[in-house]
Write an enzyme that holds these catalytic residues in place. Structure first.
Site, PDB file in Angstrom:
ATOM      1  CE  LYS A 227      -3.524   2.759   0.432  1.00 27.69           C
ATOM      2  NZ  LYS A 227      -4.451   2.700   1.567  1.00 27.69           N
ATOM      3  CB  CYS A 281      -3.439   7.902   0.400  1.00 30.15           C
ATOM      4  SG  CYS A 281      -4.856   6.922   0.933  1.00 30.15           S
TER       5      CYS A 281
END
Length: 428
Positions: A227, A281
Site C-alpha cells: 500500500k 494517503c
C-alpha cells in the site's frame, strides 16, 4: 471473485485437502469513517451481522436511524436497504465477534513526520476484553512497515494469545478513491497479508460476498509495504510534474503544453501539475517508508517536500494579484483536496486560505460540495460578497462552468478572476 495463485505457498488459496476456514458471520468494524462505513454497509447488505464502532456519538446515532447523508448514491441507497437495517448496528463500544476489522486513521505527528499509531493502539485496547481464541483481527488501516510485527503481535501476546494459533492476524489495506468508493471497494483487487495461511484464507471470506476483483495472498510485511509503495509511486510522479511546472515558471513558459508534447512519446506519461497534494494517503504514506529506512528514501522525501510547497507557490501568485487592491475582499471557491468530492483532508486549498487569512486578507470561502461552506448559486454569492478578487482553488466542473459564465461581467466591473487548474494548472 477469483483468487490469485502462484508458486509461493504465501500466495495461493487452500489446497484440496485443507479444511475450510471457520465461517465469519459476526464482524466488528472499528472505525466507521471514509473506509470502515462503506465496508460495514456492504457486509451487512450481503448478510453479515455487523457492528460498526466509532467514538463519534453523533455519527453512531445517524447510522442507526438512517439519517446519515453520504456523498455517493450507491452508499446512500445501501444505508436504508432491508438487509442493512437488519444487520448493521452502530455502537460507541465494541462487542463480541468472529472478526474485528480495524479501520482507523494513522496520521502524522508534526513537525517530525512520524506515524501516529495512537488510534490503532486505542482500537486494539478497545477489543481486548472481547477477544477469544479463534477470532480474527484484520487491519485495513494504512500502517508503517513492521507495525503488525512490532505493535500488534506483542499486544496479542501480552493479552495472553499466541498470534496465528489463538488469534488470526491479517493486514488488508484498502484501495479506494473518494467519490468512487462503492465501485472501487467492489471492483478493485484485494491484497491480504497474514501471519499464516489460515489467517489469510479466513480474512478472504470477509470480502468474498461482494468482491469482484481478485484476491492476492502474501505475508504481513509485504502487505504493509504494498500500500505504501502504491501511494508513494503516485506522489513521486505528481512531484515530477510539479517540478517541471516550477522550471517552466522560472523560464516563463507554460509547461502544460510541453508536458502534452512530451506525452506524445509512447513510453512517457507525465501527470499534470497542481497546487498541491491532499487526501489521507499521498501526503502521509511516503513518510511511513522514511520512518523505517531514512537512508534510502531520499527521492521519496524530496518528492514529498516538492508537493508540500506547492500551496505556498499558489499563495504567492495570489498575493501578487492582490497587491493592486487596497484592503481587498477575496472570494475563494474550493475547499476539497480534489474536484467533485467533499473530502478536505490535507487539502491544499484549505492551507492556501489559511495562509491568506494569516496575512490579514479578508477571505470568504465556499465549496459547493462541503456542507459548512456550501452556497445556493454563484451569482447570489457574488452579489452578497461584492469581492475584489475571485479565486478558484479547486476546479469542480460546475464551479468552472459557473465562473466562465460570469467571467466577462466580473472583469468588466474591475473584479480580478484567478482560476487554478483550468489551463496551466499552477497559473491562475
Amino acid at each position: 471473485m477469483t483468487s490469485s495463485e502462484n508458486e509461493s505457498d504465501l500466495s495461493g488459496p487452500e489446497g484440496p485437502d485443507d479444511p475450510a476456514p471457520d465461517p465469519v458471520e459476526d464482524i466488528v468494524v472499528i472505525g466507521t469513517g471514509f473506509i470502515g462505513l462503506p465496508l460495514a454497509l456492504l457486509l451487512a447488505d450481503h448478510g453479515k451481522r455487523v457492528v460498526g464502532v466509532d467514538i463519534d456519538q453523533h455519527l453512531v446515532r445517524e447510522i442507526n436511524d438512517g439519517t446519515l447523508n453520504l456523498d455517493e448514491d450507491e452508499l446512500q441507497d445501501l444505508l436504508t436497504t432491508g438487509p442493512v437495517e437488519r444487520n448493521l448496528e452502530a455502537r460507541t463500544e465494541p462487542t463480541d465477534g468472529d472478526a474485528f476489522v480495524i479501520s482507523v486513521p494513522t496520521p502524522l505527528t508534526e513537525p517530525n513526520k512520524s506515524p501516529d499509531l495512537s488510534a490503532l493502539e486505542a482500537a486494539l485496547e478497545s477489543i481486548r476484553p472481547y477477544l477469544e481464541p479463534g477470532d480474527l483481527i484484520n487491519v485495513e488501516s494504512t500502517i508503517p512497515p513492521l507495525t503488525c510485527e512490532e505493535t500488534i503481535v506483542p499486544f496479542l501476546k501480552e493479552a495472553g494469545f499466541e498470534p496465528g494459533a489463538d488469534i488470526q492476524l491479517t493486514h488488508s489495506p484498502e484501495r479506494i478513491l473518494p467519490g468512487n468508493v462503492f465501485d472501487e471497494l467492489v471492483g478493485n483487487d484485494r491484497v491480504i497479508g497474514g501471519i499464516d495461511e489460515t489467517s489469510r484464507r479466513r480474512a478472504a471470506s470477509i470480502y468474498e460476498p461482494f468482491l469482484e476483483g481478485e484476491i492476492y495472498y502474501t505475508d504481513l510485511l509485504s502487505a504493509e509495504l504494498c500500500k505504501l509503495m502504491e501511494n508513494t509511486f503516485r506522489d513521486v510522479n505528481v512531484a515530477l510534474a510539479n517540478e517541471f511546472a516550477l522550471i517552466g515558471e522560472e523560464l516563463d513558459i507554460d509547461m502544460s503544453d510541453v508536458i502534452e508534447l512530451a506525452n506524445r512519446h509512447p513510453r512517457v506519461d507525465i501527470l499534470q501539475p497542481g497546487i498541491g497534494v491532499g487526501g489521507h494517503c499521498l501526503p502521509i504514506d511516503p513518510w511511513f517508508l522514511n520512518e523505517v529506512d531514512p537512508e534510502h528514501t531520499n527521492l521519496i522525501t524530496s518528492a514529498r517536500r516538492i508537493n508540500d510547497k506547492m500551496p505556498a507557490v499558489a499563495t504567492r501568485k495570489i498575493r501578487r494579484a492582490l497587491a493592486s487592491h487596497a484592503d481587498p475582499t477575496v472570494l475563494a471557491f474550493g475547499a476539497a483536496y480534489k474536484p467533485s468530492v467533499d473530502d478536505r483532508r490535507n487539502s491544499p486549498a484549505m492551507q492556501i486560505v489559511a495562509d491568506l487569512r494569516g496575512d490579514g486578507y479578508r477571505v470568504r470561502h465556499y465549496d459547493r460540495y462541503v456542507d459548512e461552506l456550501a452556497y445556493d448559486d454563484l451569482p447570489s454569492v457574488l452579489e452578497r460578497e461584492s469581492p475584489d478578487v475571485v479565486v478558484q482553488l479547486v476546479p469542480h466542473e460546475k464551479t468552472v462552468a459557473a465562473l466562465e459564465a460570469e467571467r466577462a461581467r466580473l472583469i468588466d466591473t474591475g473584479v480580478d478572476v484567478l482560476q487554478f487548474g483550468v489551463e496551466n494548472p499552477i497559473e491562475p
